[in-house]
Write an enzyme that holds these catalytic residues in place. Structure first.
Site, PDB file in Angstrom:
ATOM      1  N   ASP A  57       4.217  -8.504  -1.171  1.00 11.29           N
ATOM      2  CA  ASP A  57       3.073  -7.576  -1.271  1.00 11.29           C
ATOM      3  C   ASP A  57       1.799  -8.366  -1.580  1.00 11.29           C
ATOM      4  O   ASP A  57       0.746  -8.148  -0.975  1.00 11.29           O
ATOM      5  CB  ASP A  57       3.276  -6.555  -2.408  1.00 11.29           C
ATOM      6  CG  ASP A  57       4.429  -5.594  -2.180  1.00 11.29           C
ATOM      7  OD1 ASP A  57       4.186  -4.468  -1.759  1.00 11.29           O
ATOM      8  OD2 ASP A  57       5.582  -5.991  -2.431  1.00 11.29           O
ATOM      9  N   GLU A  82      -3.662  -1.752  -1.245  1.00 13.64           N
ATOM     10  CA  GLU A  82      -2.852  -1.078  -2.269  1.00 13.64           C
ATOM     11  C   GLU A  82      -2.792  -1.860  -3.576  1.00 13.64           C
ATOM     12  O   GLU A  82      -2.881  -1.294  -4.653  1.00 13.64           O
ATOM     13  CB  GLU A  82      -1.422  -0.863  -1.764  1.00 13.64           C
ATOM     14  CG  GLU A  82      -0.534  -0.309  -2.855  1.00 13.64           C
ATOM     15  CD  GLU A  82       0.878   0.013  -2.414  1.00 13.64           C
ATOM     16  OE1 GLU A  82       1.585   0.638  -3.225  1.00 13.64           O
ATOM     17  OE2 GLU A  82       1.278  -0.332  -1.300  1.00 13.64           O
ATOM     18  N   ASP A 139      -1.815  -1.372   3.533  1.00 15.95           N
ATOM     19  CA  ASP A 139      -0.592  -1.389   2.723  1.00 15.95           C
ATOM     20  C   ASP A 139       0.176  -2.641   3.145  1.00 15.95           C
ATOM     21  O   ASP A 139       0.751  -2.685   4.241  1.00 15.95           O
ATOM     22  CB  ASP A 139       0.264  -0.145   2.960  1.00 15.95           C
ATOM     23  CG  ASP A 139       1.414  -0.052   1.957  1.00 15.95           C
ATOM     24  OD1 ASP A 139       1.784  -1.101   1.397  1.00 15.95           O
ATOM     25  OD2 ASP A 139       1.948   1.047   1.749  1.00 15.95           O
ATOM     26  N   ASP A 154       4.861  -1.627   3.136  1.00 13.58           N
ATOM     27  CA  ASP A 154       5.221  -0.224   2.971  1.00 13.58           C
ATOM     28  C   ASP A 154       6.745  -0.142   2.975  1.00 13.58           C
ATOM     29  O   ASP A 154       7.388  -0.603   3.914  1.00 13.58           O
ATOM     30  CB  ASP A 154       4.630   0.584   4.136  1.00 13.58           C
ATOM     31  CG  ASP A 154       4.868   2.073   3.999  1.00 13.58           C
ATOM     32  OD1 ASP A 154       4.781   2.581   2.871  1.00 13.58           O
ATOM     33  OD2 ASP A 154       5.136   2.728   5.017  1.00 13.58           O
ATOM     34  N   THR A 207       8.423  -1.083  -0.178  1.00 10.45           N
ATOM     35  CA  THR A 207       8.734  -2.228  -1.051  1.00 10.45           C
ATOM     36  C   THR A 207      10.115  -2.086  -1.698  1.00 10.45           C
ATOM     37  O   THR A 207      10.887  -3.041  -1.764  1.00 10.45           O
ATOM     38  CB  THR A 207       7.660  -2.378  -2.158  1.00 10.45           C
ATOM     39  OG1 THR A 207       6.393  -2.574  -1.534  1.00 10.45           O
ATOM     40  CG2 THR A 207       7.952  -3.555  -3.063  1.00 10.45           C
ATOM     41  N   HIS A 220      11.977   8.891  -3.327  1.00  9.26           N
ATOM     42  CA  HIS A 220      11.037   9.707  -4.134  1.00  9.26           C
ATOM     43  C   HIS A 220      11.335  11.197  -3.963  1.00  9.26           C
ATOM     44  O   HIS A 220      10.433  12.013  -3.807  1.00  9.26           O
ATOM     45  CB  HIS A 220       9.584   9.419  -3.721  1.00  9.26           C
ATOM     46  CG  HIS A 220       9.196   7.979  -3.878  1.00  9.26           C
ATOM     47  ND1 HIS A 220       8.831   7.426  -5.087  1.00  9.26           N
ATOM     48  CD2 HIS A 220       9.127   6.979  -2.976  1.00  9.26           C
ATOM     49  CE1 HIS A 220       8.548   6.138  -4.904  1.00  9.26           C
ATOM     50  NE2 HIS A 220       8.725   5.849  -3.643  1.00  9.26           N
ATOM     51  N   GLY A 247       9.386   4.290   3.466  1.00 10.29           N
ATOM     52  CA  GLY A 247       8.167   3.884   4.158  1.00 10.29           C
ATOM     53  C   GLY A 247       7.572   4.952   5.059  1.00 10.29           C
ATOM     54  O   GLY A 247       8.256   5.517   5.907  1.00 10.29           O
ATOM     55  N   LYS A 279       8.608   6.177   9.027  1.00  6.83           N
ATOM     56  CA  LYS A 279       8.865   7.582   9.389  1.00  6.83           C
ATOM     57  C   LYS A 279       8.044   7.998  10.614  1.00  6.83           C
ATOM     58  O   LYS A 279       8.532   8.727  11.478  1.00  6.83           O
ATOM     59  CB  LYS A 279       8.558   8.496   8.203  1.00  6.83           C
ATOM     60  CG  LYS A 279       9.521   8.282   7.027  1.00  6.83           C
ATOM     61  CD  LYS A 279       9.195   9.225   5.884  1.00  6.83           C
ATOM     62  CE  LYS A 279       9.941   8.893   4.615  1.00  6.83           C
ATOM     63  NZ  LYS A 279       9.443   7.701   3.915  1.00  6.83           N
ATOM     64  N   ASP A 299      -0.990   4.444   2.936  1.00 10.63           N
ATOM     65  CA  ASP A 299       0.304   4.752   3.558  1.00 10.63           C
ATOM     66  C   ASP A 299       0.125   5.515   4.868  1.00 10.63           C
ATOM     67  O   ASP A 299       0.954   5.414   5.762  1.00 10.63           O
ATOM     68  CB  ASP A 299       1.154   5.653   2.640  1.00 10.63           C
ATOM     69  CG  ASP A 299       1.612   4.958   1.375  1.00 10.63           C
ATOM     70  OD1 ASP A 299       2.169   3.859   1.491  1.00 10.63           O
ATOM     71  OD2 ASP A 299       1.405   5.506   0.280  1.00 10.63           O
TER      72      ASP A 299
END
Length: 308
Positions: A51, A74, A117, A120, A122, A198, A220, A224, A247
């Site tokens: 990152d 980010e 980002d 994305d 991570t 999440h 990520g 998607k 994102d």
């Protein structure tokens, strides 16, 4: 003699080369074995050496070539001298040859905002789910996502030793999107892609309301949206405030360039001005086709819980 490339097309061409370089850095860090993982706000909010190095590489490379750009990344990193090895000066010739859409020909450098980002997905990267990982460079003008570049460092990584690893896809509104095969999800099927790490009751209630035939849980936002444009999912549904502007900017531009639609759960478009709040607190709802169907199925309780 054709006219010289516009600021936008030069920036996209640079972002393409910079994203390729970023993919190389991501693979190199993983191969080195020491990911240098740091928890930011908790176990689901991680930062790695990749990152940090990728953000330095992208932001410094673009700032050197386009000093009047606003670049928002980010990671909150101290400003330090960046190793020359991390800098990428190239530009994709194929992109420079393409005609800039008429509405963007007179854009000035200082009017553009770039949302970055560097990695994305991570958490998935740290867990070895390498095909979930993307590098995102989104370009906004007048608050709207108008161009995007996505690198998948590990595209093809399960295809055997001879396969070429990694790819970069890109798109500009009014021009189209390139570097992948556009495909629609199976007709009549509701395949929902959503978060892997999440999840919550709200996220799951919203998905249930869509009457899905199948739910795909992956990491990520970039990943998607690629699922949507490659026909592996029909909608991306995330009823939670976890997503940020970096994102969604690049993925949104690519999705919109091929006729799809990305909004919050309420159907509002995101704004990408440099002064905007970073959190997408109204969630995310995206589809290549039939966005209105999915928007109409969002329960009122979900809408009330997610204030944009």
């Amino acid at each position: 003699m054709s006219s010289s490339p516009t600021v936008l097309m030069r920036l996209v061409a640079s972002a393409y080369s910079v994203a390729n370089k970023a993919g190389t850095i991501v693979r190199k860090v993983m191969a080195g074995g020491d990911l240098g993982v740091v928890e930011k706000s908790g176990a689901n909010d991680l930062q790695t050496k990749a990152d940090r190095l990728v953000q330095m590489s992208i932001c410094s490379s673009l700032a050197r070539k386009f000093p009047k750009l606003t670049i928002i990344g980010e990671e909150d990193l101290p400003s330090e001298d960046v190793d020359e090895e991390l800098l990428e000066n190239g530009q994709c010739e194929e992109i420079l040859k393409k005609a800039c859409p008429q509405q963007y020909t007179n854009i000035k450098e200082e009017e553009l905002v770039v949302w970055v980002d560097p990695l994305d997905g991570t958490k998935e990267y740290t867990e070895g789910l390498l095909d979930h990982v993307t590098v995102l460079i989104g370009i906004a003008y007048g608050g709207k996502a108008i161009a995007g570049v996505i690198n998948q460092p590990y595209y093809n990584y399960e295809a055997g030793a001879d396969a070429v690893l990694g790819r970069t896809i890109w798109g500009v509104l009014g021009l189209g999107a390139f570097g992948f095969q556009l495909k629609e999800a199976p007709a009549g099927k509701h395949i929902i892609t959503t978060t892997r790490s999440h999840s919550s009751k709200l996220v799951n209630d919203c998905i249930s309301a869509m009457n899905p035939d199948h739910v795909v849980r992956v990491g990520g936002a970039g990943n998607k949206i690629i699922q949507l444009v490659e026909g592996k999912a029909s909608a991306y549904v995330f009823a939670s405030p976890g997503c940020k502007k970096w994102d969604t900017c690049a993925p949104e531009a690519i999705l919109h360039a091929v006729g799809g639609k990305l909004t919050d759960i309420h159907g509002n478009f995101f704004c990408y001005n440099k002064d905007v709040k970073h959190m997408n607190s109204g969630g995310v709802l995206a589809a290549l086709k039939n966005h209105d169907y999915y928007a109409s199925r969002v329960p009122e309780t979900v809408k009330q819980a997610l204030v944009p």
